[in-house]
Design a protein around this motif. Structure first.
Motif, PDB file in Angstrom:
ATOM      1  N   LEU A  50       0.844  -1.207   0.000  1.00 47.36           N
ATOM      2  CA  LEU A  50       0.000   0.000   0.000  1.00 47.36           C
ATOM      3  C   LEU A  50       0.884   1.263   0.000  1.00 47.36           C
ATOM      4  O   LEU A  50       0.640   2.216  -0.748  1.00 47.36           O
ATOM      5  CB  LEU A  50      -0.915  -0.030   1.234  1.00 47.36           C
ATOM      6  N   VAL A  51       1.926   1.227   0.820  1.00 50.08           N
ATOM      7  CA  VAL A  51       2.834   2.378   0.905  1.00 50.08           C
ATOM      8  C   VAL A  51       3.564   2.566  -0.427  1.00 50.08           C
ATOM      9  O   VAL A  51       3.653   3.681  -0.956  1.00 50.08           O
ATOM     10  CB  VAL A  51       3.859   2.160   2.049  1.00 50.08           C
ATOM     11  N   ARG A  52       4.072   1.468  -1.000  1.00 45.93           N
ATOM     12  CA  ARG A  52       4.818   1.578  -2.268  1.00 45.93           C
ATOM     13  C   ARG A  52       3.926   2.097  -3.395  1.00 45.93           C
ATOM     14  O   ARG A  52       4.363   2.891  -4.223  1.00 45.93           O
ATOM     15  CB  ARG A  52       5.398   0.208  -2.671  1.00 45.93           C
ATOM     16  N   GLU A  53       2.674   1.642  -3.418  1.00 50.42           N
ATOM     17  CA  GLU A  53       1.765   2.114  -4.471  1.00 50.42           C
ATOM     18  C   GLU A  53       1.559   3.624  -4.349  1.00 50.42           C
ATOM     19  O   GLU A  53       1.543   4.340  -5.341  1.00 50.42           O
ATOM     20  CB  GLU A  53       0.419   1.376  -4.395  1.00 50.42           C
TER      21      GLU A  53
ATOM     22  N   ASN B 154      -6.183   7.143  -7.641  1.00 45.95           N
ATOM     23  CA  ASN B 154      -6.648   5.808  -7.243  1.00 45.95           C
ATOM     24  C   ASN B 154      -8.139   5.614  -7.550  1.00 45.95           C
ATOM     25  O   ASN B 154      -9.002   5.657  -6.674  1.00 45.95           O
ATOM     26  CB  ASN B 154      -6.357   5.586  -5.755  1.00 45.95           C
ATOM     27  N   ALA B 155      -8.412   5.386  -8.835  1.00 45.54           N
ATOM     28  CA  ALA B 155      -9.809   5.285  -9.288  1.00 45.54           C
ATOM     29  C   ALA B 155     -10.515   4.081  -8.662  1.00 45.54           C
ATOM     30  O   ALA B 155     -11.715   4.150  -8.350  1.00 45.54           O
ATOM     31  CB  ALA B 155      -9.838   5.182 -10.813  1.00 45.54           C
ATOM     32  N   ALA B 156      -9.793   2.966  -8.455  1.00 47.19           N
ATOM     33  CA  ALA B 156     -10.430   1.768  -7.892  1.00 47.19           C
ATOM     34  C   ALA B 156     -10.932   2.065  -6.480  1.00 47.19           C
ATOM     35  O   ALA B 156     -12.078   1.725  -6.127  1.00 47.19           O
ATOM     36  CB  ALA B 156      -9.438   0.606  -7.870  1.00 47.19           C
ATOM     37  N   ALA B 157     -10.093   2.725  -5.670  1.00 47.92           N
ATOM     38  CA  ALA B 157     -10.498   3.034  -4.294  1.00 47.92           C
ATOM     39  C   ALA B 157     -11.679   4.009  -4.299  1.00 47.92           C
ATOM     40  O   ALA B 157     -12.633   3.860  -3.523  1.00 47.92           O
ATOM     41  CB  ALA B 157      -9.319   3.621  -3.520  1.00 47.92           C
TER      42      ALA B 157
ATOM     43  N   VAL C 227     -14.304   9.266   8.058  1.00 51.51           N
ATOM     44  CA  VAL C 227     -13.640  10.139   7.096  1.00 51.51           C
ATOM     45  C   VAL C 227     -12.366   9.430   6.638  1.00 51.51           C
ATOM     46  O   VAL C 227     -11.676   8.809   7.443  1.00 51.51           O
ATOM     47  CB  VAL C 227     -13.299  11.505   7.742  1.00 51.51           C
ATOM     48  N   LEU C 228     -12.084   9.512   5.358  1.00 50.16           N
ATOM     49  CA  LEU C 228     -10.872   8.868   4.843  1.00 50.16           C
ATOM     50  C   LEU C 228     -10.311   9.678   3.687  1.00 50.16           C
ATOM     51  O   LEU C 228     -10.986  10.555   3.144  1.00 50.16           O
ATOM     52  CB  LEU C 228     -11.192   7.435   4.401  1.00 50.16           C
ATOM     53  N   HIS C 229      -9.073   9.370   3.334  1.00 45.48           N
ATOM     54  CA  HIS C 229      -8.417  10.033   2.208  1.00 45.48           C
ATOM     55  C   HIS C 229      -8.058   8.991   1.163  1.00 45.48           C
ATOM     56  O   HIS C 229      -7.678   7.875   1.511  1.00 45.48           O
ATOM     57  CB  HIS C 229      -7.143  10.747   2.679  1.00 45.48           C
ATOM     58  N   THR C 230      -8.182   9.369  -0.083  1.00 41.39           N
ATOM     59  CA  THR C 230      -7.742   8.456  -1.138  1.00 41.39           C
ATOM     60  C   THR C 230      -6.920   9.243  -2.157  1.00 41.39           C
ATOM     61  O   THR C 230      -7.232  10.408  -2.431  1.00 41.39           O
ATOM     62  CB  THR C 230      -8.935   7.694  -1.790  1.00 41.39           C
ATOM     63  N   ALA C 231      -5.855   8.636  -2.639  1.00 40.62           N
ATOM     64  CA  ALA C 231      -4.963   9.332  -3.579  1.00 40.62           C
ATOM     65  C   ALA C 231      -5.740   9.675  -4.854  1.00 40.62           C
ATOM     66  O   ALA C 231      -6.534   8.861  -5.338  1.00 40.62           O
ATOM     67  CB  ALA C 231      -3.765   8.442  -3.901  1.00 40.62           C
ATOM     68  N   SER C 232      -5.452  10.864  -5.401  1.00 42.95           N
ATOM     69  CA  SER C 232      -6.205  11.322  -6.579  1.00 42.95           C
ATOM     70  C   SER C 232      -6.233  10.315  -7.732  1.00 42.95           C
ATOM     71  O   SER C 232      -7.282  10.122  -8.339  1.00 42.95           O
ATOM     72  CB  SER C 232      -5.647  12.648  -7.092  1.00 42.95           C
TER      73      SER C 232
ATOM     74  N   HIS D  12       3.658   5.778  -2.934  1.00 43.72           N
ATOM     75  CA  HIS D  12       4.923   6.424  -3.285  1.00 43.72           C
ATOM     76  C   HIS D  12       5.053   6.506  -4.810  1.00 43.72           C
ATOM     77  O   HIS D  12       5.513   7.506  -5.354  1.00 43.72           O
ATOM     78  CB  HIS D  12       6.072   5.631  -2.673  1.00 43.72           C
ATOM     79  N   HIS D  13       4.611   5.470  -5.488  1.00 43.35           N
ATOM     80  CA  HIS D  13       4.677   5.436  -6.933  1.00 43.35           C
ATOM     81  C   HIS D  13       3.771   6.524  -7.548  1.00 43.35           C
ATOM     82  O   HIS D  13       4.112   7.144  -8.549  1.00 43.35           O
ATOM     83  CB  HIS D  13       4.269   4.036  -7.411  1.00 43.35           C
ATOM     84  N   TYR D  14       2.606   6.771  -6.920  1.00 44.98           N
ATOM     85  CA  TYR D  14       1.703   7.814  -7.432  1.00 44.98           C
ATOM     86  C   TYR D  14       2.401   9.180  -7.439  1.00 44.98           C
ATOM     87  O   TYR D  14       2.262   9.965  -8.363  1.00 44.98           O
ATOM     88  CB  TYR D  14       0.474   7.961  -6.530  1.00 44.98           C
ATOM     89  N   ASP D  15       3.118   9.479  -6.341  1.00 50.46           N
ATOM     90  CA  ASP D  15       3.749  10.798  -6.195  1.00 50.46           C
ATOM     91  C   ASP D  15       4.852  10.677  -5.134  1.00 50.46           C
ATOM     92  O   ASP D  15       4.597  10.806  -3.938  1.00 50.46           O
ATOM     93  CB  ASP D  15       2.696  11.825  -5.754  1.00 50.46           C
ATOM     94  N   PRO D  16       6.090  10.407  -5.600  1.00 52.47           N
ATOM     95  CA  PRO D  16       7.183  10.104  -4.661  1.00 52.47           C
ATOM     96  C   PRO D  16       7.480  11.247  -3.695  1.00 52.47           C
ATOM     97  O   PRO D  16       8.008  11.004  -2.611  1.00 52.47           O
ATOM     98  CB  PRO D  16       8.386   9.861  -5.577  1.00 52.47           C
ATOM     99  N   GLN D  17       7.163  12.489  -4.097  1.00 52.25           N
ATOM    100  CA  GLN D  17       7.473  13.597  -3.186  1.00 52.25           C
ATOM    101  C   GLN D  17       6.428  13.722  -2.087  1.00 52.25           C
ATOM    102  O   GLN D  17       6.733  14.080  -0.951  1.00 52.25           O
ATOM    103  CB  GLN D  17       7.592  14.898  -3.978  1.00 52.25           C
ATOM    104  N   ARG D  18       5.193  13.429  -2.410  1.00 51.67           N
ATOM    105  CA  ARG D  18       4.120  13.573  -1.425  1.00 51.67           C
ATOM    106  C   ARG D  18       4.039  12.376  -0.465  1.00 51.67           C
ATOM    107  O   ARG D  18       3.772  12.545   0.732  1.00 51.67           O
ATOM    108  CB  ARG D  18       2.779  13.771  -2.165  1.00 51.67           C
ATOM    109  N   PHE D  19       4.260  11.184  -1.018  1.00 53.24           N
ATOM    110  CA  PHE D  19       4.077   9.974  -0.193  1.00 53.24           C
ATOM    111  C   PHE D  19       5.440   9.362   0.113  1.00 53.24           C
ATOM    112  O   PHE D  19       6.096   8.810  -0.778  1.00 53.24           O
ATOM    113  CB  PHE D  19       3.200   8.943  -0.934  1.00 53.24           C
ATOM    114  N   PHE D  20       5.860   9.468   1.355  1.00 52.37           N
ATOM    115  CA  PHE D  20       7.198   8.966   1.678  1.00 52.37           C
ATOM    116  C   PHE D  20       7.241   7.443   1.668  1.00 52.37           C
ATOM    117  O   PHE D  20       6.230   6.774   1.881  1.00 52.37           O
ATOM    118  CB  PHE D  20       7.710   9.550   3.003  1.00 52.37           C
ATOM    119  N   LEU D  21       8.441   6.950   1.386  1.00 54.79           N
ATOM    120  CA  LEU D  21       8.684   5.503   1.406  1.00 54.79           C
ATOM    121  C   LEU D  21       9.802   5.272   2.409  1.00 54.79           C
ATOM    122  O   LEU D  21      10.975   5.488   2.094  1.00 54.79           O
ATOM    123  CB  LEU D  21       9.098   5.020   0.009  1.00 54.79           C
ATOM    124  N   PRO D  22       9.449   4.861   3.627  1.00 52.05           N
ATOM    125  CA  PRO D  22      10.509   4.698   4.624  1.00 52.05           C
ATOM    126  C   PRO D  22      11.398   3.506   4.263  1.00 52.05           C
ATOM    127  O   PRO D  22      10.980   2.603   3.549  1.00 52.05           O
ATOM    128  CB  PRO D  22       9.743   4.419   5.925  1.00 52.05           C
TER     129      PRO D  22
END
Ligand SMILES: CC(C)(COP(=O)(O)OP(=O)(O)OC[C@H]1O[C@@H](n2cnc3c(N)ncnc32)[C@H](O)[C@@H]1OP(=O)(O)O)[C@@H](O)C(=O)NCCC(=O)NCCS
Length: 155
Positions: A20-23, A131-134, A124-129, A25-35
């Motif tokens: 989930l984290v890698r996906e 991520n059409a499936a979610a 309340v939840l957030h979904t990456a822009s 990060h792949h969407y936007d590496p600057q916004r979503f960190f990959l520890p």
């Protein structure tokens, strides 16, 4: 079977959480960190959350194998977000091989029930822009769009 997770499930959940984290990060590496050592990191984090009375961690199990999980938590009033106390659904992930069989729908509904029992008036939840499936999943379950997050890098 949808059931509460125990510490015995963490070895199965951690690789799903890492995906989930890698996906993201792949969407936007600057916004979503990959520890570094993401799997180990989320195994530690979710293991810690298992002991948090405000948090809920559920797994979907098929023939004794964990094929998905969801993690949510009661969150306090947030004045900056104009968001009153609510249930937050932070993660939902279903293994690729088990998708489109209603497992995420069952996990999300079980999470809604669990957080409602703890007093949450809404989820309340957030979904990456991208991520059409979610977005299709949540919209099919009656979630409405309420906030758009924007990000700009600073030179
Ligand atoms: C999004 C995700 C959780 C869906 O899991 P799933 O078990 O396949 O979902 P379900 O079978 O319960 O689908 C329920 C509904 O969601 C929608 N949906 C699910 N996947 C979809 C897809 N790839 N494209 C379009 N709609 C989709 C459909 O409306 C579906 O109902 P239908 O199958 O009757 O048409 C899964 O694809 C996943 O784990 N993705 C990676 C992680 C992720 O994005 N998590 C959400 C982060 S906010």
């Amino acid at each position: 079977v949808i059931r509460p997770a125990s510490s015995d499930d963490l070895d199965a959940i951690a690789p799903l959480a890492a995906r989930l984290v890698r996906e993201h990060h792949h969407y936007d590496p600057q916004r979503f960190f990959l520890p570094e050592r993401v799997e180990e990191g989320y195994r530690w984090w979710l293991g810690r959350e298992l002991a948090n009375p405000q948090a809920t961690l559920l797994v979907a199990e098929e023939d004794g194998v964990v094929v998905g999980y969801t993690y949510g938590r009661l969150e306090e009033r947030d004045w900056n977000a104009l968001l009153d106390e609510c249930g937050a659904l932070h993660d939902v992930y279903v293994d690729e091989k088990a998708r489109r069989r209603g497992i995420a729908r069952a996990l999300v509904m079980a999470m809604c029930d669990a957080l409602k029992k703890r007093g949450a008036p809404r989820i309340v939840l957030h979904t990456a822009s991208p991520n059409a499936a979610a977005q299709a999943l949540f919209s099919s379950l009656g979630f409405r769009s309420t906030m758009i997050e924007l990000t700009r890098e600073l030179p």
